[in-house]
Enzyme design. Structure first.
Site, PDB file in Angstrom:
ATOM      1  N   GLU A  59      -5.811  -7.605  -1.368  1.00 26.40           N
ATOM      2  CA  GLU A  59      -6.570  -7.459  -0.129  1.00 26.40           C
ATOM      3  C   GLU A  59      -7.962  -6.942  -0.440  1.00 26.40           C
ATOM      4  OE1 GLU A  59      -4.853  -5.119   2.984  1.00 26.40           O
ATOM      5  OE2 GLU A  59      -2.854  -5.993   2.770  1.00 26.40           O
ATOM      6  N   GLU A  90       0.786  -1.238   0.000  1.00 21.59           N
ATOM      7  CA  GLU A  90       0.000   0.000   0.000  1.00 21.59           C
ATOM      8  C   GLU A  90       0.821   1.294   0.000  1.00 21.59           C
ATOM      9  OE1 GLU A  90      -2.754  -0.452   3.207  1.00 21.59           O
ATOM     10  OE2 GLU A  90      -3.924  -1.967   2.140  1.00 21.59           O
TER      11      GLU A  90
END
Length: 823
Positions: free
Chosen positions: A318, A195
């Protein structure tokens, strides 16, 4: 998502859960299932095996290595095997395994690994523990993608490097892992960094922030060391050259259209976005009147187009949430995304196995055992059937050869086996205990055995389909060459009345000991005992006041050792019980009484006794008091209490002293604008861990700095030997901002002899007027992991499953009690 991370969309910070909360090295190896597939590569938007067959992945995330535990979470309760068995049983064959760079620092060691359920994992380094996870996963046909989740274990970073962990360190760790797991088909790829967000950019050409260029540098270094891995590249949040979109951390892959990642080895690139629902944060698209029908176009624009346009495969790294129903916004979003994944035949790894992911929950419920049936039912729509290999046959021709404190086993290889398990028993026919797993050859040497004891062995063959039946049994009895034992060491002599007790350290290979005595230092010594089989001996019938000198020798079939070093002692007559204390006074205070008395000659401690009626009967409220004062707290103001004190030594206890009385007066309840709330996350009062969650509320008109507060939770240790450990599993203000220390309550109370005091650093910030600290989740366990009895703990309340004000947890501000009642 991360176990301790913040997501950014535009300028908005979205808080996710923070979790703070153990192996002989197996090394690299192949499994039967993985060997059949070969290594993966890409073809358009598909991932295929070495033969070009489409890859089938049903994936999930299992976090923990990236936290300060440096181990997958849940190993503090249950075995690694039990988790992997559940994963396989529910149809999953791929694990995305997060880690942190700090995990590989010298001194970083796994913690919170339960030695009772995972004895084979204790003492391993983080990499050795990762090896064990890889090996056991491979045995079950489960493959792994490694995910560099964060630089340090404390939290997620915007960029792939920080001041503490450079880009060079990031790349060198990846090269190390690529080499370490080369030729091991269980580990199939590298998710380069979790991320990127904030200042991270795409296509800008800025070497300090352009994530696309950094991914190329790392990806090419990895492929130079191991060209067989897939390289997974996540998106960013914003700052795409020529585009003003803002999206989830890791979810914005719009830059791929004009600025694709370029790798030196073709057909290795997979793009891996992250996407979340309103349970993580409110976004404008969730309130759009067309929701959820607006979502597929949104997903297409940020990352779905990559697969639809056949640019590269998409692996949804995710996604997840607590709601899976079809009525709540969270459930509607999640079901819509599952349908999108199915319709577009995308690859995926669900977030997550762990129940302690604050925003999303997990596929396991909070007991770390029960599978979340509604989530699984939803995911069953995208679970694909897996091809199962056949179980190998039992190994044949097993033989056992005895050595000195060891046995060497050999057997014939079983067709289709990827490894072998070795099992041992001390009686013929078992039961057998597994002493080695993941043995890749057809020999094994079992060391550390007891010479003269017979051991019985069987071997099983293992592959991804399971484990064979036991082989036939082979046995051997280790023996050692007979040599004269060495002299005993550590001899001590302890005097008693007309006797001396000796103790010493055992000598290797000794079968008995001789005890010798003299009345002058240096001898000559007379043998007073032979054939002593233990490591202690009491010599009785001695003369009090005379000094005796002792040596001990060790004996076996080969002969007698030299004498040990000398130890001496002088027997003395027994002491007598002390007289009763005199001069007892009692001074009343606020909910307490302070006692004082004159010391008794020969006393080593005192016992304090109390009654609410003059003349008794008296109940003992404190023992082992070593001074001549004692304060009895937690009393009822206005009630008269009557006290006596007795003196104690090794000979016994004196009679009671004369009576003294006092009547406490005053108020004990502090008033302030601060309130402590408490709830349970585990109501079992008789397991091996204490679980408690706190929330501090500020009902006043001014902000309160957390760094000036200390919170105490009171308990009984239930042990005189084992120490206590604590963990901060989650804190909304940041686990790194919360620290703790155990304190002792002296004298101890019936319901409290110990407290855990939590304090906060300046990084915890302040509590605004009318605000609150948010969850502070802690666990407490004994160092030997034996059970605790929480039902007699002062601060424990098994009925509080939801937050409630709780005055049996105390709060101090600048050293002063501002909430709660002390025990």
């Amino acid at each position: 998502m991360a176990t301790a991370t913040m997501k950014r969309w535009g300028l908005m910070l979205l808080t996710a859960a923070m979790v703070c909360s153990m192996i002989a090295t197996i090394g690299v190896r192949k499994t039967e299932a993985a060997a059949a597939l070969g290594y993966y590569h890409t073809s358009g938007n598909r991932i295929v095996d070495e033969a070009g067959n489409p890859a089938i992945f049903n994936g999930l995330n299992w976090f923990g290595f990236e936290t300060a535990n440096y181990s997958p979470h849940g190993l503090w309760s249950y075995s690694l095997d039990s988790f992997l068995d559940q994963i396989k049983a529910h149809g999953y064959n791929l694990i995305r395994l997060p880690y942190s760079t700090q995990m590989f620092d010298a001194g970083s060691m796994p913690v919170s690994v339960n030695p009772n359920t995972n004895p084979d994992l204790v003492g391993l380094t983080p990499l050795q523990l990762m090896d064990r996870v890889v090996q056991k996963a491979g045995d079950r046909g489960i493959q792994i993608i490694l995910d560099r989740h964060r630089p340090d274990s404390g939290g997620q970073s915007e960029l792939w490097y920080t001041a503490q962990y450079s880009e060079a360190r990031w790349i060198s760790d990846w090269v190390m892992l690529a080499q370490h797991y080369a030729n091991n088909p269980t580990v199939i790829g590298a998710d380069l960094h979790n991320e990127p967000h904030g200042t991270a950019s795409w296509g800008t050409g800025n070497l300090a922030t352009d994530w696309r260029l950094a991914a190329e540098r790392a990806g090419n270094a990895i492929l130079a060391a191991n060209p067989n891995w897939l390289i997974l590249v996540e998106g960013i949040s914003s700052n795409v050259q020529g585009d003003n979109g803002n999206y989830w951390w890791g979810g914005n892959l719009r830059g791929v259209q004009n600025y694709p990642v370029r790798l030196n080895v073709a057909n290795r690139l997979v793009y891996s976005p992250h996407d979340y629902g309103p349970g993580v944060a409110t976004q404008s698209w969730f309130s759009d009147p067309s929701f959820p029908n607006n979502m597929p176009a949104l997903w297409d624009s940020y990352w779905g187009y990559i697969s639809k346009n056949n640019i590269a495969p998409i692996l949804m790294g995710e996604f997840g949430g607590r709601g899976v129903d079809t009525t709540s916004p969270e459930g509607i979003w999640q079901n819509k995304l599952v349908d999108y994944i199915k319709q577009n035949d995308l690859y995926w790894t669900y977030w997550c196995l762990n129940p302690n992911s604050g925003d999303t929950g997990g596929l396991l419920l909070d007991d770390w055992q029960t599978w979340n049936a509604p989530k699984q039912t939803m995911l069953d729509r995208i679970i694909k059937p897996l091809v199962v290999a056949s179980t190998p046959s039992a190994p044949a021709s097993i033989s056992a050869a005895a050595g000195n404190a060891q046995v060497t086993l050999t057997w014939a290889a079983s067709t289709g086996a990827s490894s072998y398990n070795v099992k041992r028993a001390s009686v013929s026919g078992g039961p057998y205990t597994t002493v080695a797993t993941g043995v890749t050859g057809t020999t094994y040497t079992n060391t550390g055995l007891t010479n003269g004891s017979s051991y019985y062995y069987v071997v099983t063959a293992v592959n991804s389909s399971g484990e064979s039946s036991n082989s036939s049994q082979a046995s051997a009895t280790p023996v050692a060459p007979a040599t004269v034992p060495s002299a005993p060491t550590g001899l001590t002599a302890t005097s008693g009345s007309a006797q001396v007790t000796l103790a010493w350290t055992a000598s290797t290979s000794a079968t008995s000991y001789n005890v010798k005595r003299a009345t002058t230092s240096g001898g000559p010594y007379t043998t007073v005992a032979t054939g002593v089989t233990g490591t202690s001996y009491t010599n009785t019938g001695l003369t009090n006041g005379t000094t005796y000198y002792y040596v001990v020798s060790a004996v076996n079939i080969a002969g007698e050792s030299a004498n040990s070093s000398v130890a001496s002692a002088t027997p003395t007559a027994p002491i007598t019980a002390p007289s009763a204390p005199t001069g007892l006074t009692a001074t009343a205070g606020n909910a307490q009484a302070t006692l004082a008395w004159t010391a008794s000659t020969g006393a080593t401690s005192y016992s304090v006794k109390r009654s609410t009626t003059s003349g008794g009967a008296f109940t003992t409220i404190a023992t082992g008091v070593t001074g001549t004062t004692y304060t009895d707290t937690g009393l009822t103001n206005g009630t008269t209490y009557y006290y006596v004190v007795s003196a104690v030594n090794s000979a016994g206890e004196s009679t009671n002293s004369s009576v003294a009385s006092a009547t406490p007066a005053g108020s004990t309840t502090p008033t302030s604008s601060l309130v402590v709330q408490y709830k349970l996350s585990n109501a079992n009062a008789n397991d091996n861990q204490i679980y408690a969650t706190f929330n501090i509320k500020n009902t006043g008109a001014t902000a309160v700095s957390l760094s000036g507060l200390k919170l105490r939770y009171y308990l009984t240790k239930d042990s005189s030997t084992a120490s206590l450990n604590y963990w901060v599993d989650y804190a909304q203000v940041g686990t790194s901002a919360v620290s703790g220390v155990f304190g002792t309550i002296s004298p101890a109370k019936t319901t409290a002899d110990t407290y855990l005091e939590l304090s906060f650093s300046s990084a915890a910030g302040t509590i605004a007027p009318g605000g609150q600290s948010g969850d502070i989740q802690i666990r407490i366990a004994k160092s030997d992991w034996t059970n605790l009895n929480e039902s007699n703990d002062y601060s424990f309340d098994g009925t509080k499953s939801a937050y409630a004000d709780w005055n049996k947890v105390t709060l101090y501000q600048s050293g002063s009690l501002v909430w709660g009642l002390e025990p």
